[in-house]
Design a protein around this motif. Sequence first.
Motif, PDB file in Angstrom:
ATOM      1  N   PRO A   1       0.167   9.505  -1.524  1.00 35.39           N
ATOM      2  CA  PRO A   1       1.452   9.155  -0.922  1.00 35.39           C
ATOM      3  C   PRO A   1       2.275   8.242  -1.830  1.00 35.39           C
TER       4      PRO A   1
ATOM      5  N   GLU B   1       6.302   6.183  -2.105  1.00 39.41           N
ATOM      6  CA  GLU B   1       7.537   5.758  -1.464  1.00 39.41           C
ATOM      7  C   GLU B   1       8.540   5.373  -2.540  1.00 39.41           C
TER       8      GLU B   1
ATOM      9  N   LYS C   1       2.773  14.668  11.217  1.00 40.49           N
ATOM     10  CA  LYS C   1       1.712  14.252  10.290  1.00 40.49           C
ATOM     11  C   LYS C   1       2.306  13.466   9.131  1.00 40.49           C
ATOM     12  N   THR C   2       3.412  13.966   8.601  1.00 37.23           N
ATOM     13  CA  THR C   2       4.128  13.242   7.558  1.00 37.23           C
ATOM     14  C   THR C   2       5.615  13.288   7.870  1.00 37.23           C
TER      15      THR C   2
ATOM     16  N   SER D   1       7.402   6.138   4.008  1.00 38.24           N
ATOM     17  CA  SER D   1       6.531   7.038   4.759  1.00 38.24           C
ATOM     18  C   SER D   1       5.709   6.191   5.721  1.00 38.24           C
TER      19      SER D   1
ATOM     20  N   ASP E   1       3.263   4.662   8.576  1.00 36.70           N
ATOM     21  CA  ASP E   1       1.965   5.101   9.054  1.00 36.70           C
ATOM     22  C   ASP E   1       2.116   5.936  10.325  1.00 36.70           C
TER      23      ASP E   1
END
Length: 204
Positions: free
Chosen positions: A24, A26, A68-69, A82, A84
């Motif tokens: 992930p 950001e 989910k994302t 992004s 949690d």
Amino acid sequence: MAQAINKLTTFEEFIEWYPNNGIPYELHKGVIVEMPPPTGEHENVIGFLVGQIALQYLHKGLPYRIPKTGLVKTPDNDSTYSPDIVLVNHDNLVNEPLWKKQSTLVRSASIPLVVEVVSTNWRDDYHDKFGDYEEMGIPEYWIVDYASLGGKRFIGNPKQQTITICELVDGEYQTTQFQGNKLIVSPLFPDLNLTAQQIFDSAL
């Protein structure tokens, strides 16, 4: 880890660059940042909270979903997070220009709640994201510090496991902290029957 670049990255460049490697990332003020790898305890807390929040909105028949994302982009175009957990108002997705192709939200009406479970990059949650979510007008923001990682000015001295719930009032977040067996008070879900300790214990 901040990406070593000579110029600031735009949202469009960030999305085009984003690799499909399972890591992930950001965008923080124009700089691409790799997120810390999640621990099992961190993921346990997220999973527990997703279930508890879903029970609330399903019981009330609210048009909410937890993807989910999902990315949250700030209006200035230089930060994209992004969370949690991002609670999405499905009815407002028709007003989201970036959702279909990039799963990105830009309007506070689409985001009743965001939750950040604190990791080693705790300053992001207590500083940058706090200010950006507030400026965007997101009604409710939870900072879940199950591992007591935040600064002492946020969670006490000595540090204690703390959940900080931020409610948007007149354009500014008003914060309330919950520790131990204190019942969580969520403006969005007033019937939530959950203590801070139950959330902390879910990490195990």
